[in-house]
Each structure stands twice: as C-alpha cells, then as structure tokens.
Design a protein around this motif. Structure first.
Motif, mmCIF file in Angstrom:
data_model
loop_
_atom_site.group_PDB
_atom_site.id
_atom_site.type_symbol
_atom_site.label_atom_id
_atom_site.label_comp_id
_atom_site.label_asym_id
_atom_site.label_seq_id
_atom_site.Cartn_x
_atom_site.Cartn_y
_atom_site.Cartn_z
ATOM 1 N N SER A 353 0.870 -1.170 0.000
ATOM 2 C CA SER A 353 0.000 0.000 0.000
ATOM 3 C C SER A 353 0.907 1.219 0.000
ATOM 4 O O SER A 353 1.464 1.605 1.026
ATOM 5 C CB SER A 353 -0.906 0.002 1.233
ATOM 6 O OG SER A 353 -1.685 1.187 1.283
ATOM 7 N N GLU A 355 0.132 4.361 -1.575
ATOM 8 C CA GLU A 355 -0.578 5.528 -2.100
ATOM 9 C C GLU A 355 0.019 6.851 -1.611
ATOM 10 O O GLU A 355 -0.071 7.867 -2.294
ATOM 11 C CB GLU A 355 -2.064 5.464 -1.705
ATOM 12 C CG GLU A 355 -2.866 4.394 -2.427
ATOM 13 C CD GLU A 355 -2.655 3.010 -1.818
ATOM 14 O OE1 GLU A 355 -1.995 2.922 -0.766
ATOM 15 O OE2 GLU A 355 -3.152 2.026 -2.401
ATOM 16 N N GLU A 356 0.614 6.849 -0.407
ATOM 17 C CA GLU A 356 1.154 8.094 0.145
ATOM 18 C C GLU A 356 2.645 8.261 -0.146
ATOM 19 O O GLU A 356 3.309 9.079 0.467
ATOM 20 C CB GLU A 356 0.919 8.120 1.661
ATOM 21 C CG GLU A 356 -0.565 8.148 2.038
ATOM 22 C CD GLU A 356 -0.774 8.189 3.538
ATOM 23 O OE1 GLU A 356 -0.055 7.469 4.255
ATOM 24 O OE2 GLU A 356 -1.653 8.939 3.983
ATOM 25 N N THR A 357 3.151 7.474 -1.091
ATOM 26 C CA THR A 357 4.574 7.523 -1.410
ATOM 27 C C THR A 357 4.848 8.473 -2.560
ATOM 28 O O THR A 357 4.201 8.420 -3.604
ATOM 29 C CB THR A 357 5.088 6.123 -1.788
ATOM 30 O OG1 THR A 357 4.816 5.223 -0.720
ATOM 31 C CG2 THR A 357 6.576 6.152 -2.069
ATOM 32 N N LYS A 358 5.830 9.342 -2.371
ATOM 33 C CA LYS A 358 6.299 10.224 -3.437
ATOM 34 C C LYS A 358 7.731 9.823 -3.761
ATOM 35 O O LYS A 358 8.577 9.730 -2.866
ATOM 36 C CB LYS A 358 6.268 11.687 -2.985
ATOM 37 C CG LYS A 358 6.730 12.666 -4.061
ATOM 38 C CD LYS A 358 6.626 14.114 -3.586
ATOM 39 C CE LYS A 358 7.650 14.434 -2.526
ATOM 40 N NZ LYS A 358 7.683 15.876 -2.174
#
Length: 373
Positions: A353, A355-358
């Motif tokens: 998961s 999704e909050e990874t840049k």
C-alpha cells in the motif's frame, strides 16, 4: 577479583571490587550467583556501577535488581555524565549461564515526569548507558522489565551486542530494548530475543534534551555501518520490532538487517521494520539522501505492516519479506528514490500500500499473494 562485603551495600561492594581490580591491573571482576553480603541469590542495586576502560565485568549466573524507588542506571561507562566526557575504550559486560538484569518495580520516572517536581532526567532509567566508548561488548544477558530503554549507546563505535533476551510487558512507557543514538557506528547487533514494551531495536538520530546532555563535540552525529542479525521478538506495547529514524541533519546509512522474526500473537506491532517518521524533529525533518544504503532481508512479519516507510529513504534493497495479515509494504507520506523490493509473500493480507509515497525508481518484483486454506 572477588567481591567482598566491605559495605552494607551491594552497589558499593561491586564498585570497590572494580577499583581494587584496576589498581592491581587485573581489569576483570566476576559477580557470582550468591551475594556474600546476604548469602542469597540476589544483588540489590541502589547506585550506578561505573565501568572504566579496558575492563570486563562477568555476570556469572547472577540476578541483579534495581532497588525500589531509586533513580539510577545499573551500569554506566565511566564518566558518561561528565562534561566534557573523556573517551573510554574496550569495556565488556559478559554473562555466563542465567545472568539477569532486573528493573524491578517502576519508579514513576517517565518521559512525561522527567525533570519535573524534582525528578532527574529520564536517562537515569536506562538499564545500561554507554557514552563515548570505542570498543565494547555486551553479551549473554537477560533484561527484565527495564524502567525505560534497556541498553543505550551514544557516540559509541566498534562494538558488539549479542545474545540478549528481553522480557518487558509494557508496565511503564518506552521500554525499548537496544537504542543506538547519535554518533554510533561500526556496531554489530545479533541474536536478540524475547519481547519488549516498545521498539526492540532502535537506531535514532535526533536532537533535543538528551542530545544536548550527551553531545560529544568534534564527533559526527551520524549513525552508520551497523549490522543487525537474527532478531526474534514481539512488542507487547504494539510499536516496532526494528526502527530506523533520523532528523535534524543527522545521516543514517550503511545499515544491514538480516533476519527479523516477528513473534506477535495477541498484540500486533505497527511494523516489523519502520524507516523514518514525520515526527520527532527539532531542527528540521530529514531530506532525501540522508537515509540511504539500507539493506533488509529475511523478514517474517505478523505486524500491521512488514516494512513501513515513514520518512525519506534512498538507494536501498529489501528482499524475502513474508507477511501474515496486514500489508507487506506500506508508507506514511514518505519521499523515496531508488528502492528495490525483491521477493514478497503476503498470506491473508496485502502485498503493498504505497498511495502516500512520493518518489522515483521503485521496483517491486517476485511477489506472491496466498490465502490460508
């Protein structure tokens, strides 16, 4: 050197034996199972025992317990609280058989009560404190119900911590196992077992009150060249088995983690391995490139997340992650670059998961997701 009953106080008798051994250039003292003062298999520690350079303390099947209500470390490198703190060298604590360091009953000193209402700083509650020590060994001991962090190092290098078994039930806050703080490098940690109230192993480079108390001028604050092997543990407070954290211009790099077996049952850890955090900075948060060259392999996790990315990390490799429930890989608002995940199995959970990874250049390969029959 034998310990004799000079004083009606176990701490003073041990310290006197250390002084006598050093004066005779023997540089080793053995604490036996039976206390000559009481003829009982228990040593009551009321004051910190200080260990000098070129010295070995042998714990021979003995049980040392912190006395009720005292505010002191059990063992400390000589001069650890001095300013300036002179570098010590070659200090060892070696257990034989069933050597136990026991925190006893909590004394009410916590991070929230530290330096309040006449209390000392919380650092007095760490069981073992080594500061500015080059060349050290701590091995073959059990640590029970530490009153804060179990074994703490600041500005220490070229050491080995091995065969340590923890038993902490989260009866007081922040019962970490092993903490490498700022300035630690070239250290091996291996064969760690049992359970801790908070993080079993934490490499944390941040500033703050503790940093200001123990900073060594002229030495780097960075944490690097650390190997962690064979950690079999669970966290009774539900935190992390292994944690890496750096902020405030401190770099953390060249870390190898080989073998985490998360034995959680009733309480699941937040992560088997967590890297970074959005919190705990005092000057500024870490930036991309300050946490790098992390290798982690052979992780068996029953935590909510196997590998949790919580800050910045780059140029790192993760392999053979087995996750039972939860997610094998997760993230919290992290900034990453050049990461390879190779070999992930998720049983009754998710693979990742993110999704909050840049970030850029994240490769995940050789994955399998299975469901129990």
């Amino acid at each position: 050197m034998n310990i004799t009953n000079i004083y009606n106080n176990d701490s003073l008798n041990i310290q006197a034996a250390i002084a006598a051994a050093c004066s005779k250039k023997e540089n080793k003292v053995t604490i036996p199972r039976i206390n000559p003062r009481t003829q009982e298999p228990l040593w009551e520690i009321t004051e910190t025992i200080y260990l000098p350079s070129d010295f070995t303390l042998v714990l021979d099947n003995c049980h040392l317990r912190l006395a009720d209500g005292v505010f002191c470390n059990m063992f400390c490198s000589e001069g650890a609280y001095d300013k300036p703190c002179r570098e010590q060298k070659n200090i060892s604590i070696v257990g034989i058989g069933n050597a136990l360091l026991d925190g006893g009953i909590p004394n009410g000193l916590t991070e929230k009560t530290s330096l309040k209402d006449g209390n000392p700083h919380i650092s007095k509650n760490t069981m073992i404190l080594f500061r500015n020590v080059s060349g050290f060994k701590i091995e073959n001991i059990a640590v029970k119900e530490q009153r804060w962090w179990g074994i703490t190092f600041m500005y220490c290098d070229h050491g080995r911590i091995s065969n340590i078994d923890f038993a902490a039930t989260n009866i007081t806050p922040n019962q970490d196992g092993i903490d490498l703080r700022v300035g630690c490098h070239d250290i091996a940690i291996e064969n760690i077992s049992g359970f801790t109230g908070d993080d079993t192993i934490a490499l944390t480079g941040v500033t703050g009150i503790l940093y200001e108390m123990f900073k060594i001028d002229g030495k780097s604050d960075d944490i690097y060249n650390v190997i962690i092997r064979n950690v079999t543990s669970h966290v009774s407070g539900g935190h992390h088995v292994v944690r890496l954290l750096n902020h405030d211009l401190v770099k953390l790099y060249n870390i190898i983690i080989d073998g985490i077996l998360d034995t959680s049952e009733d309480v699941n850890a937040k992560a088997a391995l967590k890297i970074g955090d959005a919190r705990y900075s005092h000057i500024r948060k870490s930036v991309l490139g300050e946490t790098h060259n992390i290798t982690a392999r052979n992780i068996v996790s029953r935590a909510k997340v196997g590998v949790l990315l919580g800050g910045t990390v780059s140029d790192s490799y993760f392999s053979n992650i087995q996750q039972y429930g939860g997610y094998a890989i997760g993230s919290n608002l992290c900034d990453v670059e050049n990461l390879l995940f190779d070999g992930i199995m998720a049983c009754d959970g998710g693979l990742y998961s993110l999704e909050e990874t840049k970030g850029t250049n994240i490769i995940i390969k050789n994955v399998i997701k299975i469901k129990k029959m």
